[in-house]
Design a protein around this motif. Structure first.
Motif, short mmCIF file in Angstrom:
data_model
loop_
_atom_site.label_atom_id
_atom_site.label_comp_id
_atom_site.label_asym_id
_atom_site.label_seq_id
_atom_site.Cartn_x
_atom_site.Cartn_y
_atom_site.Cartn_z
N LEU A 126 0.92 -1.14 -0.01
CA LEU A 126 -0.37 -0.08 0.14
C LEU A 126 0.72 1.08 -0.10
O LEU A 126 2.06 1.28 0.76
CB LEU A 126 -0.87 -0.05 1.40
CG LEU A 126 -2.09 -1.16 1.13
CD1 LEU A 126 -2.81 -0.99 2.48
CD2 LEU A 126 -3.04 -0.92 0.05
N PRO A 127 0.57 2.23 -1.00
CA PRO A 127 1.51 3.53 -1.16
C PRO A 127 0.84 4.61 0.10
O PRO A 127 0.80 5.59 -0.19
CB PRO A 127 0.88 3.78 -2.38
CG PRO A 127 -0.39 3.54 -2.41
CD PRO A 127 -0.36 2.19 -1.73
N PHE A 128 0.92 4.01 1.38
CA PHE A 128 0.64 5.14 2.25
C PHE A 128 1.57 4.75 3.62
O PHE A 128 1.85 3.69 3.89
CB PHE A 128 -0.66 4.83 2.70
CG PHE A 128 -1.92 4.85 1.50
CD1 PHE A 128 -2.04 6.30 1.14
CD2 PHE A 128 -2.32 3.63 1.10
CE1 PHE A 128 -2.83 6.12 0.03
CE2 PHE A 128 -3.19 3.62 0.10
CZ PHE A 128 -3.80 4.90 -0.54
N PRO A 129 1.79 5.68 4.47
CA PRO A 129 2.80 5.71 5.46
C PRO A 129 1.92 4.94 6.56
O PRO A 129 0.86 4.76 6.60
CB PRO A 129 2.99 7.04 6.11
CG PRO A 129 2.00 7.88 5.70
CD PRO A 129 1.58 7.39 4.16
N ASP A 130 2.80 4.51 7.77
CA ASP A 130 2.35 3.79 8.92
C ASP A 130 1.18 4.62 9.56
O ASP A 130 1.43 5.92 9.60
CB ASP A 130 3.25 3.47 10.07
CG ASP A 130 4.52 2.33 9.41
OD1 ASP A 130 4.32 2.06 8.17
OD2 ASP A 130 5.62 2.22 9.93
N VAL A 151 -1.06 0.38 8.02
CA VAL A 151 -1.30 1.75 7.51
C VAL A 151 -2.64 2.17 8.63
O VAL A 151 -2.81 3.39 8.50
CB VAL A 151 -1.89 1.70 6.41
CG1 VAL A 151 -0.73 1.23 5.34
CG2 VAL A 151 -3.28 1.05 5.94
N ALA A 152 -3.09 1.16 9.45
CA ALA A 152 -3.95 1.79 10.66
C ALA A 152 -3.45 2.24 11.81
O ALA A 152 -2.45 1.66 12.26
CB ALA A 152 -5.13 0.62 10.88
N GLN A 153 -3.85 3.15 12.31
CA GLN A 153 -3.37 3.71 13.57
C GLN A 153 -3.69 2.96 14.86
O GLN A 153 -4.77 2.08 14.70
CB GLN A 153 -3.68 5.23 13.89
CG GLN A 153 -5.37 5.23 14.17
CD GLN A 153 -5.71 6.68 14.61
OE1 GLN A 153 -5.06 7.40 14.51
NE2 GLN A 153 -6.94 6.70 15.22
N PRO A 154 -2.91 2.65 15.66
CA PRO A 154 -3.10 2.07 17.05
C PRO A 154 -4.72 2.35 17.51
O PRO A 154 -4.63 3.54 17.39
CB PRO A 154 -2.02 2.36 17.95
CG PRO A 154 -0.92 2.73 16.98
CD PRO A 154 -1.54 3.59 15.84
#
Length: 268
Positions: A102-106, A134-137
């Motif tokens: 996926l072309p997205f940051p953590d 890529v999902a936040q905690p």
């Protein structure tokens, strides 16, 4: 269309073939349940993985979310753009990209969902991990997958009697419909919950469903075209219709699926 050469191209070919978008409206109730299970709130950053024609992304947008849709198949993205424009939205972000990279940051999204999408990736295990990445905690990851014990599994068994699959495992996506498999792949990173559901495809006969699902649509049409023997094609059709008849009643084909919801751990 020329024969695709790489695994990723094969996946793109299968799901962009024929009239696959004609099946999409049958999934709208399942999509509504998926978005509801995610608890999408206004202002949430939502990613729809394998967005296809954009119905899940649009459903999340109507809930007030800030939505991005990603899909490897550019024709699907064009259909998604047309659909959201028709609904009066011009602020959904559409991105061409692979689910397994996926072309997205953590930690970029509050909600990451996939409606019968990431499970069809040639590298679905990596795609599942990417959704968590890529999902936040504390964020939500959710998806739907066809059940191996339902109609799709039964049709896969029929297909296996006629078609050899040298380039892929036709059961790979169905393993995501098994709770133990999902726990083994995502349980270390998410608190998981599961729900068995039935999707109801409205058709006047099993023959109409088979035409859309196999003859003219994406999922099975490439496999059928690989059968050169007309007698084998006819026999496959008869066996498939007999199977479909077991799941058909009241102008409805019943298709079992698994809805998975995960809450991402504090450190993913």
């Amino acid at each position: 269309m020329s024969d695709p050469q790489t695994t990723g191209e094969r996946s793109t070919y299968t799901w962009s073939a024929g009239r696959y978008p004609s099946l999409a409206p049958n999934l709208l109730p399942a999509i509504a349940r998926l978005v509801s299970a995610c608890g999408v709130d206004p202002g949430n950053r939502v990613l729809d993985v394998g967005c296809g024609t954009g119905n899940a992304a649009l459903t999340a947008r109507r809930a007030g979310a800030d939505v991005t849709g990603v899909d490897v198949t550019r024709p699907m993205l064009e259909l998604a753009r047309d659909s959201t424009e028709l609904a009066g939205y011009d602020d959904v972000n559409w991105v061409a990209g692979d689910a397994e990279a996926l072309p997205f940051p953590d930690d970029a999204f509050d909600v990451v969902l996939s409606s019968f999408g990431h499970v069809f990736s040639p590298a679905a295990v990596e795609a599942g991990r990417e959704m968590v990445r890529v999902a936040q905690p504390g964020g939500r990851v959710a998806f739907t997958s066809w059940s191996p014990d339902g109609l799709v599994g039964a049709l896969t068994e029929v297909l296996d009697d006629y078609v050899t699959h040298e380039d892929h495992d036709p059961w790979a996506h169905l393993r995501w419909g098994e709770t133990d498999f999902v726990r083994d792949r995502l349980g270390d990173d998410c608190e998981l919950s599961f729900e068995r559901r039935i999707a109801r495809f409205r058709y006047v006969s099993p023959e109409h469903f088979w035409r859309d699902f196999a003859v003219e649509a994406g999922p099975l049409s490439p496999a059928l075209r690989a059968l050169d023997d007309e007698a084998s094609r006819a026999a496959l059709r008869q066996d498939a219709l007999a199977t479909l008849d077991e799941w058909f009643a009241d102008n409805t084909v019943r298709v079992e699926y698994l809805l998975v919801r995960g809450v991402v751990d504090g450190e993913n």
